[in-house]
Write an enzyme that holds these catalytic residues in place. Structure first.
Site, PDB file in Angstrom:
ATOM      1  N   CYS A   1       0.832  -1.212   0.000  1.00 19.84           N
ATOM      2  CA  CYS A   1       0.000   0.000   0.000  1.00 19.84           C
ATOM      3  C   CYS A   1       0.869   1.265   0.000  1.00 19.84           C
ATOM      4  CB  CYS A   1      -0.901  -0.063   1.237  1.00 19.84           C
ATOM      5  SG  CYS A   1      -1.726   1.476   1.667  1.00 19.84           S
TER       6      CYS A   1
ATOM      7  N   CYS B   1       0.102   3.757   2.749  1.00 22.06           N
ATOM      8  CA  CYS B   1       0.579   3.225   4.032  1.00 22.06           C
ATOM      9  C   CYS B   1       2.064   3.550   4.215  1.00 22.06           C
ATOM     10  CB  CYS B   1       0.375   1.708   4.111  1.00 22.06           C
ATOM     11  SG  CYS B   1      -1.347   1.202   4.008  1.00 22.06           S
TER      12      CYS B   1
END
Length: 105
Positions: A30, A33
């Site tokens: 991600c 993230c």
């Protein structure tokens, strides 16, 4: 490092023992993230000894992600005495997280 990497088996005991916890639900693939990770690490250092700061890899611990209804990552969940009281979804500046912590310390 002040960040705790949670496994499902230890999660409940750890967050219930902490008066205040901030848990980042994330995944290694991600992009957002990865952008948020340095912010979470900085907060972990800043609040060491006052707030339990942890991370949950949603690919490795899908049961925890499901239990908290995490539909998008990154999702940061705030818990007081083991009970969720707030959450933030997406990449945000550190102040979005520290204001929640400061108001609940």
């Amino acid at each position: 490092m002040a960040i705790k990497h949670f496994k499902t088996s230890e999660f409940d005991a750890a967050v219930e023992a902490a008066p205040l916890a901030m848990v980042d639900f994330w995944a290694s693939w991600c992009g957002p993230c990865k952008m948020l990770s340095p912010v979470v690490e900085s907060i972990a250092d800043q609040y060491e000894g006052k707030v339990l700061v942890g991370k949950v890899n949603v690919d490795e611990e899908p049961d925890l992600a499901r239990r908290f209804g995490v539909m998008s990552i990154p999702t940061v969940v705030f818990l007081k005495n083991g009970k969720e009281f707030d959450r933030k979804v997406g990449v945000m500046p550190a102040g979005a997280f520290t204001s929640v912590l400061d108001n609940n310390l």
